[in-house]
Write a protein that holds these residues in place. Structure first.
Motif, PDB file in Angstrom:
ATOM      1  N   GLU A 112       0.818  -1.217   0.000  1.00 30.63           N
ATOM      2  CA  GLU A 112       0.000   0.000   0.000  1.00 30.63           C
ATOM      3  C   GLU A 112       0.849   1.263   0.000  1.00 30.63           C
ATOM      4  OE1 GLU A 112      -3.492   2.136   2.722  1.00 30.63           O
ATOM      5  OE2 GLU A 112      -2.803   0.103   3.183  1.00 30.63           O
ATOM      6  N   LYS A 113       1.907   1.288   0.809  1.00 37.15           N
ATOM      7  CA  LYS A 113       2.739   2.491   0.891  1.00 37.15           C
ATOM      8  C   LYS A 113       3.426   2.784  -0.444  1.00 37.15           C
ATOM      9  CE  LYS A 113       3.650   2.605   5.850  1.00 37.15           C
ATOM     10  NZ  LYS A 113       4.678   2.682   6.905  1.00 37.15           N
ATOM     11  N   LEU A 114       3.870   1.738  -1.114  1.00 36.27           N
ATOM     12  CA  LEU A 114       4.507   1.948  -2.414  1.00 36.27           C
ATOM     13  C   LEU A 114       3.482   2.431  -3.436  1.00 36.27           C
ATOM     14  CD1 LEU A 114       7.246   1.663  -3.857  1.00 36.27           C
ATOM     15  CD2 LEU A 114       6.522  -0.628  -4.579  1.00 36.27           C
ATOM     16  N   ASP A 115       2.266   1.908  -3.369  1.00 35.46           N
ATOM     17  CA  ASP A 115       1.202   2.352  -4.278  1.00 35.46           C
ATOM     18  C   ASP A 115       0.863   3.823  -4.046  1.00 35.46           C
ATOM     19  OD1 ASP A 115       0.995  -0.087  -5.514  1.00 35.46           O
ATOM     20  OD2 ASP A 115      -0.603  -0.818  -4.204  1.00 35.46           O
ATOM     21  N   GLN A 116       0.843   4.238  -2.790  1.00 35.67           N
ATOM     22  CA  GLN A 116       0.560   5.642  -2.471  1.00 35.67           C
ATOM     23  C   GLN A 116       1.640   6.557  -3.033  1.00 35.67           C
ATOM     24  OE1 GLN A 116       0.213   5.633   1.794  1.00 35.67           O
ATOM     25  NE2 GLN A 116      -1.892   4.861   1.789  1.00 35.67           N
ATOM     26  N   LEU A 117       2.893   6.132  -2.910  1.00 35.60           N
ATOM     27  CA  LEU A 117       3.984   6.934  -3.456  1.00 35.60           C
ATOM     28  C   LEU A 117       3.898   6.993  -4.972  1.00 35.60           C
ATOM     29  CD1 LEU A 117       6.533   8.565  -2.999  1.00 35.60           C
ATOM     30  CD2 LEU A 117       7.828   6.422  -2.935  1.00 35.60           C
ATOM     31  N   LYS A 118       3.530   5.885  -5.600  1.00 31.71           N
ATOM     32  CA  LYS A 118       3.376   5.871  -7.057  1.00 31.71           C
ATOM     33  C   LYS A 118       2.317   6.879  -7.495  1.00 31.71           C
ATOM     34  CE  LYS A 118       0.606   3.126  -9.064  1.00 31.71           C
ATOM     35  NZ  LYS A 118      -0.148   1.952  -9.565  1.00 31.71           N
ATOM     36  N   GLU A 119       1.175   6.895  -6.801  1.00 34.22           N
ATOM     37  CA  GLU A 119       0.100   7.833  -7.144  1.00 34.22           C
ATOM     38  C   GLU A 119       0.544   9.279  -6.937  1.00 34.22           C
ATOM     39  OE1 GLU A 119      -2.709   7.093  -8.593  1.00 34.22           O
ATOM     40  OE2 GLU A 119      -2.055   4.995  -8.642  1.00 34.22           O
ATOM     41  N   SER A 120       1.329   9.518  -5.888  1.00 34.39           N
ATOM     42  CA  SER A 120       1.841  10.869  -5.642  1.00 34.39           C
ATOM     43  C   SER A 120       2.771  11.311  -6.768  1.00 34.39           C
ATOM     44  CB  SER A 120       2.587  10.908  -4.302  1.00 34.39           C
ATOM     45  OG  SER A 120       3.192  12.163  -4.095  1.00 34.39           O
ATOM     46  N   ILE A 121       3.625  10.393  -7.251  1.00 36.55           N
ATOM     47  CA  ILE A 121       4.537  10.714  -8.344  1.00 36.55           C
ATOM     48  C   ILE A 121       3.758  10.975  -9.628  1.00 36.55           C
ATOM     49  CG2 ILE A 121       6.312   9.728  -9.841  1.00 36.55           C
ATOM     50  CD1 ILE A 121       7.524   8.419  -7.369  1.00 36.55           C
ATOM     51  N   ILE A 122       2.701  10.220  -9.870  1.00 37.71           N
ATOM     52  CA  ILE A 122       1.881  10.442 -11.061  1.00 37.71           C
ATOM     53  C   ILE A 122       1.263  11.835 -11.030  1.00 37.71           C
ATOM     54  CG2 ILE A 122      -0.251   9.730 -12.226  1.00 37.71           C
ATOM     55  CD1 ILE A 122       0.436   6.844 -11.454  1.00 37.71           C
TER      56      ILE A 122
END
Length: 326
Positions: free
Chosen positions: A72-82
């Motif tokens: 989940e934490k990695l997915d959240q960071l991915k969305e933030s980068i997008i």
């Protein structure tokens, strides 16, 4: 919001004939413009630091004690980068073992999230560092940015810091490095004694260190077991975690440590150590009463069993009257 001209005018007014504040202001403004990346962030640059875009395929992850948060934490960071792009550049150094490649000091999770977001290049800061400097920078960054650390992560981080201090000449011998004064320099938040206790955990087998992380082995018990040899630790892990699923208390860990200092621990030796802690049934003393003197109180034909029964009843009644029985 004041403009650059306003800042210059204010500096000229306050500095009068002094030129250094104005010159410094111009230098800072020019440095900021040079360091502005495509994501709109500003970062200072130094001669030993180069900011540029680099292919994600040219970077290797540095070996480190900190576990990588996925899910989940990695997915959240991915969305933030997008949504916002990569705000902070990934800090790297030339890989000393692979010419033409680079080693990530800070930002391995950002790189992975960027790759998930479809990035093929990322902004990087290239900083030439030796091994001690790189490990120290990696530890400092993680200790500052992480809200929660596992005991193993904190333990290994403190050990890396302590070893870096030794290599930098802060102390000259391994014996001195282990002393409290040197440990005091490792952490601003922990006492030197507590730093030493954490570092002791790094001498545990990985399986036992994992047990401390997941709270199936207590912190203090782990420290005691860390003084055992590798072979003795293997015996302890196999006996308590694989075969019997038995909790190791702090007192038991101390007993295991004391026994292990005399000889290697084995399953048989562990059983001997455990035996004093096993509750044994209370020993009952037998009392024999000669029947010949008592026979005079019963008819000759009275069976021995009947006499024994009546004697028990008489004794029981007696102790009830004197308060000595239930």
């Amino acid at each position: 919001m004041s403009t650059l001209k306003d800042k210059i005018a204010a500096a000229e007014h306050s500095a009068a004939v002094e030129e250094s504040p104005i010159a410094a202001l111009f230098r800072n403004a020019q440095a900021g413009e040079a360091a502005t990346s495509q994501s709109g962030t500003v970062a200072p640059t130094t001669p030993s630091q180069q900011r540029r875009e680099m292919s994600v395929d040219l970077m290797d992850e540095m070996e480190q004690p900190f576990k990588l948060h996925l899910g989940e934490k990695l997915d959240q960071l991915k969305e933030s980068i997008i949504r916002h792009g990569i705000i902070h550049a990934i800090v790297i150094r030339p890989n000393p073992n692979a010419p033409g490649r680079y080693e990530i000091i800070s930002g391995r999770r950002r790189r992975r999230a960027a790759m998930l977001a479809g990035y093929t290049t990322v902004p990087v800061d290239i900083r030439p560092m030796d091994d001690d400097e790189a490990r120290q920078q990696m530890v400092d960054t993680n200790l500052e940015q992480r809200d929660e650390l596992l005991p193993s992560e904190r333990a290994l981080a403190y050990r890396i810091r302590l070893e870096a201090l030794a290599h930098q000449g802060k102390r000259t011998s391994r014996q001195t490095v282990a002393k409290l004064k040197s440990a005091d320099e490792v952490s601003d938040d922990e006492s030197g004694r507590q730093v030493q206790r954490y570092i002791r955990l790094t001498y545990l087998l990985p399986e036992l260190l994992d047990a401390v992380d997941n709270d199936t082995l207590g912190f203090g018990a782990g420290i005691s077991l860390s003084y055992l040899s590798e072979k003795s630790q293997e015996a302890v892990y196999n006996y308590f975690f694989l075969e019997h699923k038995q909790k190791i208390s702090g007192d038991l860990a101390e007993s295991l440590r004391a026994a292990g200092e005399k000889e290697e621990l084995t399953p048989e030796r562990i059983l001997v150590i455990l035996s004093p802690t096993v509750k044994k049934p209370m020993k009952i003393n037998k009392v024999s009463v000669p029947m010949k003197p008592l026979r005079q109180f019963w008819p000759a034909e009275t069976p021995a069993k009947e006499i024994e029964k009546q004697i028990i009843e008489i004794v029981t009644e007696y102790f009830k009257q004197v308060g000595g029985g239930g």
